[in-house]
Design a protein around this motif. Structure first.
Motif, PDB file in Angstrom:
ATOM      1  N   GLU A  31      94.771  41.104 118.578  1.00 33.31           N
ATOM      2  CA  GLU A  31      93.991  42.218 119.251  1.00 33.31           C
ATOM      3  C   GLU A  31      94.903  43.457 119.193  1.00 33.31           C
ATOM      4  O   GLU A  31      94.464  44.681 119.198  1.00 33.31           O
ATOM      5  CB  GLU A  31      93.602  41.839 120.366  1.00 33.31           C
ATOM      6  N   VAL A  32      96.454  43.168 119.361  1.00 32.10           N
ATOM      7  CA  VAL A  32      97.323  44.359 119.304  1.00 32.10           C
ATOM      8  C   VAL A  32      97.912  44.658 118.003  1.00 32.10           C
ATOM      9  O   VAL A  32      97.843  45.940 117.613  1.00 32.10           O
ATOM     10  CB  VAL A  32      98.422  43.905 120.384  1.00 32.10           C
ATOM     11  N   TYR A  33      98.267  43.727 117.178  1.00 30.70           N
ATOM     12  CA  TYR A  33      98.793  43.930 115.856  1.00 30.70           C
ATOM     13  C   TYR A  33      97.706  43.590 114.802  1.00 30.70           C
ATOM     14  O   TYR A  33      97.583  42.417 114.579  1.00 30.70           O
ATOM     15  CB  TYR A  33     100.088  43.201 115.795  1.00 30.70           C
ATOM     16  N   PHE A  34      97.174  44.506 113.909  1.00 29.81           N
ATOM     17  CA  PHE A  34      96.141  44.153 113.067  1.00 29.81           C
ATOM     18  C   PHE A  34      96.412  45.050 111.793  1.00 29.81           C
ATOM     19  O   PHE A  34      96.948  46.146 111.797  1.00 29.81           O
ATOM     20  CB  PHE A  34      94.864  44.508 113.588  1.00 29.81           C
ATOM     21  N   ASP A  35      96.289  44.497 110.673  1.00 30.97           N
ATOM     22  CA  ASP A  35      96.412  45.373 109.300  1.00 30.97           C
ATOM     23  C   ASP A  35      95.146  46.786 109.340  1.00 30.97           C
ATOM     24  O   ASP A  35      94.388  46.649 110.077  1.00 30.97           O
ATOM     25  CB  ASP A  35      95.781  44.426 108.341  1.00 30.97           C
ATOM     26  N   SER A  36      96.101  47.673 108.994  1.00 35.58           N
ATOM     27  CA  SER A  36      95.384  48.944 108.821  1.00 35.58           C
ATOM     28  C   SER A  36      95.686  49.699 107.556  1.00 35.58           C
ATOM     29  O   SER A  36      97.056  49.567 107.354  1.00 35.58           O
ATOM     30  CB  SER A  36      95.521  49.634 110.132  1.00 35.58           C
TER      31      SER A  36
END
Length: 424
Positions: A278-283
């Motif tokens: 939830e904090v580190y996601f692909d973008s």
């Protein structure tokens, strides 16, 4: 604090007397104010938080002769303000060969900050931060150069905390710079590094990166500029923070048209994590600008155009599209010089709603809106007003209000700095 400033100036004077090849030793005084603004909605009323500081700063700058093969520059600076005390020392040394090619460059910087007991920043810790850089050019031909570099840095807090963590940096790199004709240059730069945290070893990380650039521009800034960087971050404990790839691409093109230039620019920033949460996601964030620039490159130039931005973050409610109108002016060579840019636009989120429970039978299952669409203004100002050869005024400002669909989400961010400087 006054004693420290006096000692700093006396030390600089002693260095000047001991350096017979010194070209200039000049000291300066400046006074001014910094202020930051944060306005947001709290319950049924608006809340405004303002941090401001008034300060007095003294500085001393020295430089060697511009003719010798050994050249150096030193800057010492100290200030006392209503919020904190600051000190800064920086300097560099350069060794040139008979052809005036820089073969060795050493540079060092150190900053110190001490917060007053009555400071608004009551949760901040006194700290010191330093960095050393070394660059050597073992091969230097007519059209190409090979550079070897290394660096080390650190930051130490008097009272470390979860948000203020001591850090140590160490790195090395190899770069090639080359010329491909008049006004055209390219380069490739590879680096490896390590960041360690004595009190939080779980987030220690190793990095390596490769960067390339190409620049083919004329004196009136027509032409093409490209930059690309890819970096790998390996984190020691991936259960705390996942390792990731980051990519950055920056491109701009200016083509003569009529009395000015057509401008096209774009940037791509990509984060790809080994493991998402939830904090580190692909973008992937893509930004672009298309506009027109006109005016005198040695005087005043204007530009206006359309700006757009897209953040693609999968199922995250942070995914949005943004578009706006941007205009600006920059002026150089006169009593007033600097840049002013203003942009107004609209940001729309694909889906700012978040379901707090996936169980339809759960009576507590609710949907909340974390992100709402908004109209934004963005203003950036950086300017210097030369009052006389000895006096000038420096201004730096940024102001970004957001007018949301839900008024309770309205936010205003701002920063301003004003300096009056005297150079006797």
């Amino acid at each position: 604090m006054i004693t420290f400033v006096a000692a700093l100036l006396l030390a600089g004077g002693a260095v000047a007397r001991a350096a017979p090849d010194a070209r200039t030793w000049r000291w300066d005084l400046s006074a001014g104010a910094d202020a930051s603004l944060f306005t947001y909605a709290l319950a049924t009323t608006d809340t405004t938080e303002t941090l401001s500081e008034f300060l007095l700063q003294a500085g001393l700058t020295g430089a060697s002769s511009a003719r010798g093969k050994h050249r150096w520059r030193v800057r010492l600076e100290a200030s006392g303000g209503t919020e904190l005390y600051r000190e800064r020392i920086e300097g560099d040394y350069r060794l040139l060969d008979a052809d005036k090619v820089e073969r060795v460059r050493l540079a060092g910087r150190w900053w110190g900050r001490q917060y007053r007991e009555s400071t608004t920043y009551s949760r901040s810790s006194d700290n010191g931060e330093g960095r050393l850089d070394a660059v050597a050019t073992p091969l230097a031909g007519t059209d190409a150069r090979l550079q070897v570099r290394g660096w080390t840095g650190r930051i130490d807090y008097a009272t470390p905390s979860a948000l203020e963590v001591d850090r140590r940096d160490l790195g090395a790199g190899l770069a090639v710079r080359a010329s491909a004709g008049a006004g055209t240059q390219w380069g490739i730069d590879g680096r490896v590094g390590r960041s360690s945290y004595p009190d939080s070893a779980q987030i220690d990380r190793d990095t390596w990166s490769i960067a390339t650039d190409f620049d083919s521009q004329t004196l009136d800034r027509s032409g093409l500029r490209l930059y690309h960087k890819s970096e790998r971050r390996e984190v020691r404990d991936e259960s705390v923070r996942p390792s990731a790839w980051t990519h950055w691409i920056d491109a701009s093109l200016a083509s003569a048209a009529g009395a000015g230039h057509v401008l096209l620019a774009g940037q791509l920033e990509s984060w790809q994590y080994d493991t998402e949460d939830e904090v580190y996601f692909d973008s992937n964030r893509l930004a672009g600008f298309a506009g027109y620039r006109w005016g005198d490159i040695l005087g005043t130039q204007w530009q206006i155009g359309l700006a757009g931005e897209r953040l693609a973050a999968g199922d995250s409610p942070e995914t949005y599209s943004q578009y706006g109108l941007r205009g600006g002016v920059e002026a150089w060579g006169g009593d007033v010089s600097g840049t002013l840019t203003l942009e107004v636009g609209r940001r729309r989120y694909d889906d700012g709603d978040v379901v707090l429970s996936d169980d339809a039978a759960d009576p507590l299952a609710t949907t909340t809106t974390l992100y709402t669409d908004f109209t934004y203004w963005q203003l950036w100002l950086m300017a210097t007003w030369r009052l006389s050869p000895a006096w000038d005024v420096d201004v730096l400002a940024n102001y970004e209000p957001e007018s949301h669909t839900e008024a309770a989400d309205d936010v205003t961010l701002g920063y301003g700095s004003l300096r009056v400087r005297w150079r006797p």
